[in-house]
Design a protein around this motif. Structure first.
Motif, PDB file in Angstrom:
ATOM      1  N   TYR A 184       0.825  -1.188   0.000  1.00  0.00           N
ATOM      2  CA  TYR A 184       0.000   0.000   0.000  1.00  0.00           C
ATOM      3  C   TYR A 184       0.865   1.246   0.000  1.00  0.00           C
ATOM      4  CZ  TYR A 184      -3.319  -3.471   1.702  1.00  0.00           C
ATOM      5  OH  TYR A 184      -4.086  -4.594   1.849  1.00  0.00           O
ATOM      6  N   LEU A 185       0.309   2.296  -0.515  1.00  0.00           N
ATOM      7  CA  LEU A 185       0.902   3.615  -0.406  1.00  0.00           C
ATOM      8  C   LEU A 185      -0.140   4.527   0.218  1.00  0.00           C
ATOM      9  CD1 LEU A 185       3.323   5.500  -1.027  1.00  0.00           C
ATOM     10  CD2 LEU A 185       2.162   6.074  -3.175  1.00  0.00           C
ATOM     11  N   GLN A 186       0.059   4.855   1.482  1.00  0.00           N
ATOM     12  CA  GLN A 186      -0.816   5.785   2.174  1.00  0.00           C
ATOM     13  C   GLN A 186      -0.328   7.197   1.914  1.00  0.00           C
ATOM     14  OE1 GLN A 186      -3.695   5.206   4.089  1.00  0.00           O
ATOM     15  NE2 GLN A 186      -3.847   7.437   3.936  1.00  0.00           N
ATOM     16  N   MET A 187      -1.177   8.026   1.360  1.00  0.00           N
ATOM     17  CA  MET A 187      -0.824   9.382   0.988  1.00  0.00           C
ATOM     18  C   MET A 187      -1.678  10.348   1.793  1.00  0.00           C
ATOM     19  SD  MET A 187      -0.458   8.966  -3.163  1.00  0.00           S
ATOM     20  CE  MET A 187      -2.214   8.651  -3.370  1.00  0.00           C
ATOM     21  N   ASN A 188      -1.027  11.189   2.573  1.00  0.00           N
ATOM     22  CA  ASN A 188      -1.707  12.171   3.402  1.00  0.00           C
ATOM     23  C   ASN A 188      -1.288  13.576   2.997  1.00  0.00           C
ATOM     24  OD1 ASN A 188      -2.868  10.071   4.973  1.00  0.00           O
ATOM     25  ND2 ASN A 188      -1.047  10.009   6.282  1.00  0.00           N
ATOM     26  N   ASN A 189      -2.094  14.537   3.390  1.00  0.00           N
ATOM     27  CA  ASN A 189      -1.802  15.944   3.122  1.00  0.00           C
ATOM     28  C   ASN A 189      -1.473  16.169   1.652  1.00  0.00           C
ATOM     29  OD1 ASN A 189      -0.170  15.599   6.190  1.00  0.00           O
ATOM     30  ND2 ASN A 189      -2.023  16.844   5.960  1.00  0.00           N
ATOM     31  N   LEU A 190      -2.318  15.655   0.802  1.00  0.00           N
ATOM     32  CA  LEU A 190      -2.066  15.716  -0.629  1.00  0.00           C
ATOM     33  C   LEU A 190      -2.160  17.142  -1.151  1.00  0.00           C
ATOM     34  CD1 LEU A 190      -4.013  12.525  -1.598  1.00  0.00           C
ATOM     35  CD2 LEU A 190      -1.598  12.924  -2.101  1.00  0.00           C
ATOM     36  N   THR A 191      -1.342  17.412  -2.147  1.00  0.00           N
ATOM     37  CA  THR A 191      -1.328  18.698  -2.825  1.00  0.00           C
ATOM     38  C   THR A 191      -1.520  18.471  -4.317  1.00  0.00           C
ATOM     39  OG1 THR A 191       1.031  18.853  -3.365  1.00  0.00           O
ATOM     40  CG2 THR A 191       0.374  19.428  -1.116  1.00  0.00           C
ATOM     41  N   PRO A 192      -1.893  19.506  -5.063  1.00  0.00           N
ATOM     42  CA  PRO A 192      -2.026  19.330  -6.511  1.00  0.00           C
ATOM     43  C   PRO A 192      -0.758  18.834  -7.185  1.00  0.00           C
ATOM     44  CG  PRO A 192      -3.117  21.340  -5.833  1.00  0.00           C
ATOM     45  CD  PRO A 192      -2.392  20.821  -4.624  1.00  0.00           C
ATOM     46  N   GLU A 193       0.403  19.106  -6.588  1.00  0.00           N
ATOM     47  CA  GLU A 193       1.657  18.631  -7.152  1.00  0.00           C
ATOM     48  C   GLU A 193       1.796  17.118  -7.076  1.00  0.00           C
ATOM     49  OE1 GLU A 193       1.515  21.398  -5.075  1.00  0.00           O
ATOM     50  OE2 GLU A 193       1.543  22.606  -6.908  1.00  0.00           O
ATOM     51  N   ASP A 194       0.948  16.471  -6.287  1.00  0.00           N
ATOM     52  CA  ASP A 194       0.965  15.014  -6.206  1.00  0.00           C
ATOM     53  C   ASP A 194       0.164  14.359  -7.318  1.00  0.00           C
ATOM     54  OD1 ASP A 194       2.528  14.857  -3.792  1.00  0.00           O
ATOM     55  OD2 ASP A 194       0.732  15.457  -2.680  1.00  0.00           O
ATOM     56  N   THR A 195      -0.508  15.146  -8.125  1.00  0.00           N
ATOM     57  CA  THR A 195      -1.284  14.601  -9.228  1.00  0.00           C
ATOM     58  C   THR A 195      -0.370  13.875 -10.200  1.00  0.00           C
ATOM     59  OG1 THR A 195      -3.015  16.274  -9.066  1.00  0.00           O
ATOM     60  CG2 THR A 195      -2.756  15.174 -11.184  1.00  0.00           C
ATOM     61  N   ALA A 196      -0.672  12.612 -10.458  1.00  0.00           N
ATOM     62  CA  ALA A 196       0.172  11.790 -11.321  1.00  0.00           C
ATOM     63  C   ALA A 196      -0.468  10.424 -11.481  1.00  0.00           C
ATOM     64  CB  ALA A 196       1.582  11.638 -10.732  1.00  0.00           C
ATOM     65  N   VAL A 197       0.064   9.662 -12.409  1.00  0.00           N
ATOM     66  CA  VAL A 197      -0.214   8.239 -12.463  1.00  0.00           C
ATOM     67  C   VAL A 197       0.795   7.553 -11.560  1.00  0.00           C
ATOM     68  CG1 VAL A 197      -0.332   6.178 -13.906  1.00  0.00           C
ATOM     69  CG2 VAL A 197      -1.148   8.371 -14.791  1.00  0.00           C
ATOM     70  N   TYR A 198       0.306   6.752 -10.646  1.00  0.00           N
ATOM     71  CA  TYR A 198       1.159   6.080  -9.674  1.00  0.00           C
ATOM     72  C   TYR A 198       1.314   4.615 -10.045  1.00  0.00           C
ATOM     73  CZ  TYR A 198       1.225  10.092  -6.560  1.00  0.00           C
ATOM     74  OH  TYR A 198       1.442  11.341  -6.015  1.00  0.00           O
ATOM     75  N   TYR A 199       2.552   4.138  -9.971  1.00  0.00           N
ATOM     76  CA  TYR A 199       2.892   2.770 -10.330  1.00  0.00           C
ATOM     77  C   TYR A 199       3.543   2.060  -9.152  1.00  0.00           C
ATOM     78  CZ  TYR A 199       2.552   4.640 -15.096  1.00  0.00           C
ATOM     79  OH  TYR A 199       2.136   5.247 -16.248  1.00  0.00           O
TER      80      TYR A 199
END
Length: 121
Positions: A77-92
């Protein structure tokens, strides 16, 4: 070879959280170094984080993203917190056969298809 399938991507508001999943078949995740990468629009694919003997995260996600495994379910798993628009991407998610201190993208021989994460302002 191990087959990886990501899921859990979607649209989330800035400041929110999202957990991505990577399901493995054909192998046991505990025997692999598992990494997460992402590719944002107009940018090259970049390293996000990995597990192994020691864990490592990109500076841009340190303190916000956490990689974890559920060996019983053969999931990472990848838990992502405090997301920002810069985190927008396709994740692999990706798997490597062995850990070393300095790992390269080419060390990861098996890759999932990717899942889209979009963070709105």
């Amino acid at each position: 070879q191990v087959q990886l399938v990501e899921s859990g991507g979607g649209l989330v508001q800035a400041g929110g959280s999202l957990r991505l999943s990577c399901a493995a078949s054909g192998g046991t995740l505990s025997m692999y170094v598992m990494g997460w990468f992402r590719q944002a629009p107009g940018k090259e694919r970049e390293f996000v984080g990995r597990d192994g003997v020691s864990t490592e995260y990109a500076n841009s996600v340190k303190g916000r993203f956490t990689i974890s495994k559920d060996n019983a379910k053969n999931m990472v798993y990848l838990q992502m917190n405090n997301l920002t628009p810069e985190d927008t991407a396709v994740y692999y998610c990706a798997a490597a056969t062995r850990w070393r201190l300095t790992m390269l993208m080419s060390d990861f021989a098996w890759w999932g298809q990717g899942t889209q994460v979009t963070v709105s302002s």
